[in-house]
Motif scaffolding. Structure first.
Motif, PDB file in Angstrom:
ATOM      1  N   TYR B 104       0.828  -1.199   0.000  1.00 53.71           N
ATOM      2  CA  TYR B 104       0.000   0.000   0.000  1.00 53.71           C
ATOM      3  C   TYR B 104       0.868   1.257   0.000  1.00 53.71           C
ATOM      4  CZ  TYR B 104      -3.917   2.969   1.188  1.00 53.71           C
ATOM      5  OH  TYR B 104      -4.864   3.936   1.166  1.00 53.71           O
ATOM      6  N   ALA B 105       1.946   1.230   0.788  1.00 54.27           N
ATOM      7  CA  ALA B 105       2.841   2.392   0.842  1.00 54.27           C
ATOM      8  C   ALA B 105       3.521   2.609  -0.503  1.00 54.27           C
ATOM      9  CB  ALA B 105       3.879   2.199   1.945  1.00 54.27           C
ATOM     10  N   MET B 106       3.883   1.509  -1.181  1.00 50.13           N
ATOM     11  CA  MET B 106       4.499   1.646  -2.498  1.00 50.13           C
ATOM     12  C   MET B 106       3.514   2.239  -3.499  1.00 50.13           C
ATOM     13  SD  MET B 106       7.566   0.915  -2.665  1.00 50.13           S
ATOM     14  CE  MET B 106       8.604   0.603  -1.292  1.00 50.13           C
ATOM     15  N   ALA B 107       2.240   1.805  -3.428  1.00 48.10           N
ATOM     16  CA  ALA B 107       1.227   2.365  -4.327  1.00 48.10           C
ATOM     17  C   ALA B 107       1.050   3.852  -4.070  1.00 48.10           C
ATOM     18  CB  ALA B 107      -0.098   1.622  -4.132  1.00 48.10           C
ATOM     19  N   LEU B 108       1.049   4.250  -2.783  1.00 53.01           N
ATOM     20  CA  LEU B 108       0.934   5.680  -2.452  1.00 53.01           C
ATOM     21  C   LEU B 108       2.140   6.457  -2.971  1.00 53.01           C
ATOM     22  CD1 LEU B 108      -0.453   5.803   1.166  1.00 53.01           C
ATOM     23  CD2 LEU B 108      -1.577   6.479  -0.913  1.00 53.01           C
ATOM     24  N   ALA B 109       3.344   5.837  -2.862  1.00 53.65           N
ATOM     25  CA  ALA B 109       4.547   6.517  -3.343  1.00 53.65           C
ATOM     26  C   ALA B 109       4.474   6.739  -4.845  1.00 53.65           C
ATOM     27  CB  ALA B 109       5.791   5.707  -2.975  1.00 53.65           C
ATOM     28  N   VAL B 110       3.951   5.754  -5.577  1.00 52.36           N
ATOM     29  CA  VAL B 110       3.820   5.907  -7.031  1.00 52.36           C
ATOM     30  C   VAL B 110       2.856   7.045  -7.359  1.00 52.36           C
ATOM     31  CG1 VAL B 110       2.980   4.772  -9.117  1.00 52.36           C
ATOM     32  CG2 VAL B 110       4.447   3.544  -7.566  1.00 52.36           C
ATOM     33  N   ARG B 111       1.739   7.141  -6.609  1.00 51.30           N
ATOM     34  CA  ARG B 111       0.763   8.226  -6.857  1.00 51.30           C
ATOM     35  C   ARG B 111       1.378   9.588  -6.546  1.00 51.30           C
ATOM     36  NH1 ARG B 111      -3.130   8.122  -9.935  1.00 51.30           N
ATOM     37  NH2 ARG B 111      -4.510   9.380  -8.640  1.00 51.30           N
ATOM     38  N   ILE B 112       2.139   9.656  -5.439  1.00 52.05           N
ATOM     39  CA  ILE B 112       2.774  10.928  -5.074  1.00 52.05           C
ATOM     40  C   ILE B 112       3.760  11.338  -6.153  1.00 52.05           C
ATOM     41  CG2 ILE B 112       4.388  11.975  -3.438  1.00 52.05           C
ATOM     42  CD1 ILE B 112       3.044  10.340  -1.268  1.00 52.05           C
ATOM     43  N   TYR B 113       4.507  10.366  -6.693  1.00 48.90           N
ATOM     44  CA  TYR B 113       5.483  10.700  -7.731  1.00 48.90           C
ATOM     45  C   TYR B 113       4.778  11.167  -8.998  1.00 48.90           C
ATOM     46  CZ  TYR B 113       9.633  10.494 -10.561  1.00 48.90           C
ATOM     47  OH  TYR B 113      10.678  10.831 -11.364  1.00 48.90           O
ATOM     48  N   GLN B 114       3.656  10.541  -9.332  1.00 39.76           N
ATOM     49  CA  GLN B 114       2.943  10.955 -10.542  1.00 39.76           C
ATOM     50  C   GLN B 114       2.439  12.387 -10.407  1.00 39.76           C
ATOM     51  OE1 GLN B 114      -0.083   8.032 -10.997  1.00 39.76           O
ATOM     52  NE2 GLN B 114       1.215   6.657 -12.208  1.00 39.76           N
ATOM     53  N   ARG B 115       2.081  12.789  -9.198  1.00 39.52           N
ATOM     54  CA  ARG B 115       1.517  14.126  -9.041  1.00 39.52           C
ATOM     55  C   ARG B 115       2.594  15.193  -8.857  1.00 39.52           C
ATOM     56  NH1 ARG B 115      -3.671  15.837  -5.567  1.00 39.52           N
ATOM     57  NH2 ARG B 115      -3.438  18.069  -5.794  1.00 39.52           N
ATOM     58  N   TYR B 116       3.649  14.876  -8.076  1.00 36.47           N
ATOM     59  CA  TYR B 116       4.616  15.920  -7.719  1.00 36.47           C
ATOM     60  C   TYR B 116       5.995  15.736  -8.339  1.00 36.47           C
ATOM     61  CZ  TYR B 116       1.176  17.183  -4.231  1.00 36.47           C
ATOM     62  OH  TYR B 116       0.022  17.559  -3.611  1.00 36.47           O
ATOM     63  N   GLN B 117       6.232  14.624  -9.052  1.00 37.01           N
ATOM     64  CA  GLN B 117       7.523  14.336  -9.683  1.00 37.01           C
ATOM     65  C   GLN B 117       8.699  14.282  -8.701  1.00 37.01           C
ATOM     66  OE1 GLN B 117       5.360  16.159 -11.838  1.00 37.01           O
ATOM     67  NE2 GLN B 117       5.100  14.133 -12.740  1.00 37.01           N
ATOM     68  N   THR B 118       8.436  13.996  -7.450  1.00 37.90           N
ATOM     69  CA  THR B 118       9.541  13.830  -6.500  1.00 37.90           C
ATOM     70  C   THR B 118       9.111  12.895  -5.377  1.00 37.90           C
ATOM     71  OG1 THR B 118      11.061  14.935  -5.021  1.00 37.90           O
ATOM     72  CG2 THR B 118       8.895  15.884  -5.204  1.00 37.90           C
ATOM     73  N   LEU B 119      10.101  12.263  -4.730  1.00 32.95           N
ATOM     74  CA  LEU B 119       9.811  11.442  -3.548  1.00 32.95           C
ATOM     75  C   LEU B 119      10.543  11.958  -2.324  1.00 32.95           C
ATOM     76  CD1 LEU B 119       9.806   7.768  -4.818  1.00 32.95           C
ATOM     77  CD2 LEU B 119       7.917   9.032  -3.916  1.00 32.95           C
ATOM     78  N   GLU B 120      11.280  13.079  -2.477  1.00 33.91           N
ATOM     79  CA  GLU B 120      12.017  13.622  -1.336  1.00 33.91           C
ATOM     80  C   GLU B 120      11.080  14.461  -0.476  1.00 33.91           C
ATOM     81  OE1 GLU B 120      15.150  12.748  -0.985  1.00 33.91           O
ATOM     82  OE2 GLU B 120      15.184  11.731  -2.913  1.00 33.91           O
ATOM     83  N   GLU B 121      11.232  14.324   0.836  1.00 32.64           N
ATOM     84  CA  GLU B 121      10.258  14.937   1.720  1.00 32.64           C
ATOM     85  C   GLU B 121      10.364  16.463   1.722  1.00 32.64           C
ATOM     86  OE1 GLU B 121      10.708  14.044   5.772  1.00 32.64           O
ATOM     87  OE2 GLU B 121       8.650  14.553   6.273  1.00 32.64           O
TER      88      GLU B 121
END
Lengths: 81, 131
Positions: B104-121
């Motif tokens: 679930y966390a990986m799926a959320l990370a993929v969605r966050i990356y699609q929207r904001y183009q970054t994974l850094e906090e």
């Protein structure tokens, strides 16, 4: 001196955990995390919890790594820290 | 002092689990990348599972499978000969839950990356404060 096998495996587990958190390449994190899960499975076999061990081998080392690599494939591979 | 040292050495596995748990906590708090945080959470979970499984372990005991078929007619099953299976059965559930959390966390990370183009906090915080 006689070394118990679980302390050797536990040392490897701790090394794998530190390495998985400190490498900058997320694909390397994925592989190190798979190695971590496999060593954990070994540790549970040593402790006699065989049901936990084969669940961890299939689910932790198998499915988690697949999820991880799939997520990295869709996002970026580099991490800043 | 030597009493304390012998106490530490006798329970060395618990100390190593605590070290592993603290590595996981460090990963959750101090790492900047969201995927690294999830890995830290998983390390924390496995440290707790290790602790529980090691509680049920006994030295000189076998895995909990009874081999003698006719235990009702005379043959005695002694509990000290078998490892306690209760803790490992409980932790089986925890492993499955941890994998579900991870996916679930990986799926959320993929969605966050699609929207904001970054994974850094920190970049995410900057992006969110601008909006």
């Amino acid at each position: 001196m006689h070394w118990p096998i679980d302390i050797i495996v536990l040392t490897f587990v701790i090394f794998c955990a530190i390495a998985a958190l400190s490498v900058k390449d997320l694909l390397a994190t994925a592989i190190l995390f798979g190695a971590y899960s496999f060593l954990m499975c070994l540790l549970w076999t040593i402790m006699g919890a065989v049901d936990v061990a084969f669940t961890e081998a299939s689910v932790g080392a198998g499915v988690s790594t697949v999820f991880f690599v799939a997520a990295i494939f869709r996002t970026s591979r580099r991490a800043k820290d | 002092m030597s009493e304390l040292l012998s106490l530490v050495i006798a329970k060395y596995n618990y100390w190593l689990y605590v070290i592993l748990m603290m590595i996981g906590l460090y990963g959750m708090i101090a790492k900047n990348n969201l995927i690294k945080k999830v890995v830290g959470m998983n390390i924390f979970q496995t440290a707790i599972i290790l602790f529980y499984v090691s509680i049920g372990y006994k030295t000189n005991a076998s895995i909990p499978i009874i081999t003698t078929a006719d235990t009702a007619h005379g043959a005695v099953v002694r509990a000290a000969d078998y490892i306690n299976p209760l803790t490992s059965c409980l932790m089986l559930t925890a492993i499955v839950v941890s994998v579900a959390t991870f996916g679930y966390a990986m799926a959320l990370a993929v969605r966050i990356y699609q929207r904001y183009q970054t994974l850094e906090e920190d970049e995410l915080r900057m992006r969110l404060s601008k909006e």
